[in-house]
Scaffold this motif. Structure first.
Motif, mmCIF file in Angstrom:
data_model
loop_
_atom_site.group_PDB
_atom_site.id
_atom_site.type_symbol
_atom_site.label_atom_id
_atom_site.label_comp_id
_atom_site.label_asym_id
_atom_site.label_seq_id
_atom_site.Cartn_x
_atom_site.Cartn_y
_atom_site.Cartn_z
ATOM 1 N N THR A 267 0.812 -1.218 0.000
ATOM 2 C CA THR A 267 0.000 0.000 0.000
ATOM 3 C C THR A 267 0.847 1.271 0.000
ATOM 4 N N LEU A 268 2.158 1.157 0.233
ATOM 5 C CA LEU A 268 3.030 2.328 0.238
ATOM 6 C C LEU A 268 3.383 2.719 -1.190
ATOM 7 N N PRO A 269 3.699 3.999 -1.441
ATOM 8 C CA PRO A 269 3.975 4.457 -2.805
ATOM 9 C C PRO A 269 5.154 3.719 -3.436
ATOM 10 N N ASP A 270 5.005 3.330 -4.716
ATOM 11 C CA ASP A 270 6.116 2.703 -5.441
ATOM 12 C C ASP A 270 6.379 3.406 -6.763
ATOM 13 N N VAL A 271 5.905 4.655 -6.902
ATOM 14 C CA VAL A 271 6.050 5.375 -8.161
ATOM 15 C C VAL A 271 7.508 5.553 -8.547
ATOM 16 N N SER A 272 8.402 5.582 -7.566
ATOM 17 C CA SER A 272 9.821 5.807 -7.861
ATOM 18 C C SER A 272 10.473 4.629 -8.566
ATOM 19 N N THR A 273 9.783 3.485 -8.666
ATOM 20 C CA THR A 273 10.343 2.338 -9.386
ATOM 21 C C THR A 273 10.019 2.378 -10.877
ATOM 22 N N ALA A 274 9.237 3.353 -11.307
ATOM 23 C CA ALA A 274 8.849 3.444 -12.718
ATOM 24 C C ALA A 274 10.032 3.883 -13.571
ATOM 25 N N PRO A 275 10.164 3.350 -14.790
ATOM 26 C CA PRO A 275 11.230 3.793 -15.710
ATOM 27 C C PRO A 275 11.157 5.297 -15.952
ATOM 28 N N GLY A 276 12.301 5.961 -15.829
ATOM 29 C CA GLY A 276 12.360 7.395 -16.043
ATOM 30 C C GLY A 276 12.350 8.216 -14.773
ATOM 31 N N TYR A 277 11.885 7.631 -13.667
ATOM 32 C CA TYR A 277 11.865 8.368 -12.404
ATOM 33 C C TYR A 277 13.309 8.646 -11.977
ATOM 34 N N LEU A 278 13.590 9.866 -11.533
ATOM 35 C CA LEU A 278 14.955 10.256 -11.207
ATOM 36 C C LEU A 278 15.536 9.432 -10.065
ATOM 37 N N ALA A 279 16.794 9.074 -10.197
ATOM 38 C CA ALA A 279 17.519 8.387 -9.132
ATOM 39 C C ALA A 279 17.907 9.393 -8.050
ATOM 40 N N ASP A 280 18.326 8.872 -6.892
ATOM 41 C CA ASP A 280 18.694 9.743 -5.769
ATOM 42 C C ASP A 280 19.672 10.834 -6.195
ATOM 43 N N GLY A 281 20.749 10.437 -6.841
ATOM 44 C CA GLY A 281 21.785 11.397 -7.229
ATOM 45 C C GLY A 281 21.271 12.461 -8.177
ATOM 46 N N GLU A 282 20.375 12.077 -9.071
ATOM 47 C CA GLU A 282 19.806 13.044 -10.009
ATOM 48 C C GLU A 282 18.930 14.061 -9.287
ATOM 49 N N ILE A 283 18.160 13.597 -8.311
ATOM 50 C CA ILE A 283 17.341 14.516 -7.529
ATOM 51 C C ILE A 283 18.226 15.480 -6.742
ATOM 52 N N LEU A 284 19.273 14.957 -6.103
ATOM 53 C CA LEU A 284 20.181 15.808 -5.341
ATOM 54 C C LEU A 284 20.850 16.842 -6.237
ATOM 55 N N ASP A 285 21.320 16.408 -7.402
ATOM 56 C CA ASP A 285 21.994 17.337 -8.310
ATOM 57 C C ASP A 285 21.050 18.427 -8.811
ATOM 58 N N ARG A 286 19.836 18.034 -9.199
ATOM 59 C CA ARG A 286 18.898 19.026 -9.724
ATOM 60 C C ARG A 286 18.505 20.031 -8.642
ATOM 61 N N TYR A 287 18.248 19.531 -7.439
ATOM 62 C CA TYR A 287 17.881 20.434 -6.344
ATOM 63 C C TYR A 287 19.050 21.353 -5.993
ATOM 64 N N SER A 288 20.257 20.808 -5.959
ATOM 65 C CA SER A 288 21.430 21.601 -5.609
ATOM 66 C C SER A 288 21.630 22.755 -6.583
ATOM 67 N N VAL A 289 21.477 22.468 -7.862
ATOM 68 C CA VAL A 289 21.634 23.513 -8.877
ATOM 69 C C VAL A 289 20.532 24.560 -8.740
ATOM 70 N N ALA A 290 19.283 24.101 -8.542
ATOM 71 C CA ALA A 290 18.152 25.026 -8.477
ATOM 72 C C ALA A 290 18.168 25.888 -7.218
ATOM 73 N N SER A 291 18.659 25.327 -6.114
ATOM 74 C CA SER A 291 18.590 26.032 -4.831
ATOM 75 C C SER A 291 19.904 26.676 -4.418
ATOM 76 N N GLY A 292 21.031 26.163 -4.923
ATOM 77 C CA GLY A 292 22.337 26.661 -4.522
ATOM 78 C C GLY A 292 22.738 26.249 -3.119
ATOM 79 N N ARG A 293 22.096 25.214 -2.571
ATOM 80 C CA ARG A 293 22.374 24.807 -1.184
ATOM 81 C C ARG A 293 23.424 23.706 -1.111
ATOM 82 N N ASN A 294 24.146 23.685 -0.004
ATOM 83 C CA ASN A 294 25.171 22.673 0.268
ATOM 84 C C ASN A 294 24.499 21.406 0.787
#
Length: 352
Positions: A267-294
């Motif tokens: 019953t817990l969300p599994d949307v992150s297993t779908a093809p194309g969903y960003l991996a952890d590193g991709e999410i971190l990189d995109r957020y870091s660039v957009a926010s400028g945070r360490n």
């Protein structure tokens, strides 16, 4: 609207648990004149495991009503006024939120505070089966817009939207560690292996926070509404919003993504297993660039996110065992708690 018209508006429909339609109609007649124009009906919207969400309609218009869960709730949780306030404040910003119509803090209406907001058309993607038909590229684009929306939220200056007093950013992480331990103690119904150790390690390794921001507190794809073009059109479920460390939002998003690989609860969300969903590193990189945070201290933030989610699920498990939940899917939630605690201990050892 006259008393007779108010009675007419509420006639002919059974009330769902936790909502008295006659009293809601009478309240809205004064609080939002002209909004309701026909007999009210309401139904519980599936998927909520905390605050209760209802779709309310008069046959022409549709709105969403939010109230706390049935039964006893923790003192600092399920605050309808805070939730209503932050959504209303963010309305003029670039953060997509529903329009709000009324806040009722009179317990004599339905027995609990509630508010009414706009029903936004969109899809809260929760499962891989929902997004797989969209294809890899479309799924990736939706995920990128999710991360961008989080960065937009964290870029809002609380002072610009009259939310400077919405929280206490100083000492935020220390209070989070203490708060979730208190929440766990308040929901105590069984021994949980590793819980005390995870709390101790978090308490001893709190990093220095970046500049404070408006924190959603439960940011993930199925708390967003996405329209047919893939744009995020609404951020929902603001019950845990406050001012504090924005990286707690990012970490919780990653924990939800990882949770799908645990194989604990269908019953817990599994949307992150779908093809194309960003991996952890991709999410971190995109957020870091957009926010400028360490993001160098993400190990701590992930550990705290695992602890927070474990406590939330333990609270749901506790309410379920007491017969205080509405809907299906609660009987297996408790099985996820100890694996989350273990993952939190492991995360404290991680470094990006």
């Amino acid at each position: 609207m006259s008393d007779q018209e108010v009675r007419d508006v509420a006639l002919g429909h059974d009330d769902p648990p936790g909502v008295d339609l006659a009293r809601v109609a009478a309240y809205l007649a004064d609080a939002a004149p002209g909004l309701v124009g026909g007999p009210l009906r309401a139904e519980v919207i599936a998927g909520g495991k905390s605050n209760l969400t209802y779709l309310v309609s008069d046959g022409t218009g549709e709105w969403v009503l939010r109230r706390p869960p049935l039964g006893h709730v923790l003192a600092t949780a399920h605050d309808m006024a805070r939730e209503h306030r932050v959504i209303t404040a963010l309305g003029p910003t670039g953060v997509p939120v529903p329009r709000t119509y009324a806040l009722c803090e009179d317990l004599g209406v339905i027995g609990a505070p509630f508010y009414l907001m706009e029903k936004v058309e969109g899809t809260p993607y929760r499962t891989a089966s929902q997004v797989e038909p969209l294809g890899r590229d479309r799924t990736r684009a939706i995920c990128e817009r999710m991360v961008d929306t989080l960065a937009v939220l964290h870029a809002v200056d609380p002072a610009d939207v009259a939310l400077s007093d919405f929280g206490r950013p100083a000492g935020f992480l220390q209070r989070q560690v203490r708060r979730w331990k208190r929440q766990l103690d308040a929901s105590y119904s069984r021994d949980l292996t590793g819980a005390e150790e995870l709390h101790r390690r978090l308490r001893l390794s709190v990093p220095e926070s970046p500049a404070p921001a408006i924190v959603h507190g439960d940011f993930r794809l199925d708390n967003l509404l996405v329209d047919g073009s893939g744009d995020v059109v609404a951020v929902l479920d603001w019950e845990m919003a406050t001012l504090g460390d924005p990286l707690t939002d990012l970490a919780l998003l990653l924990v939800y993504q990882r949770l799908a690989t645990f194989g604990i609860d269908h019953t817990l969300p599994d949307v992150s297993t779908a093809p194309g969903y960003l991996a952890d590193g991709e999410i971190l990189d995109r957020y870091s660039v957009a926010s400028g945070r360490n993001l160098s201290d993400m190990g701590f933030y992930l550990g705290l996110a695992y602890f927070k989610l474990a406590v939330i699920l333990e609270g749901i498990h506790c309410r379920h065992t007491r017969g205080q939940t509405v809907g299906a899917g609660f009987d297996t939630v408790g099985a996820a708690v100890e694996p989350l605690i273990k993952a939190g201990l492991d995360a404290l050892k991680e470094h990006r």
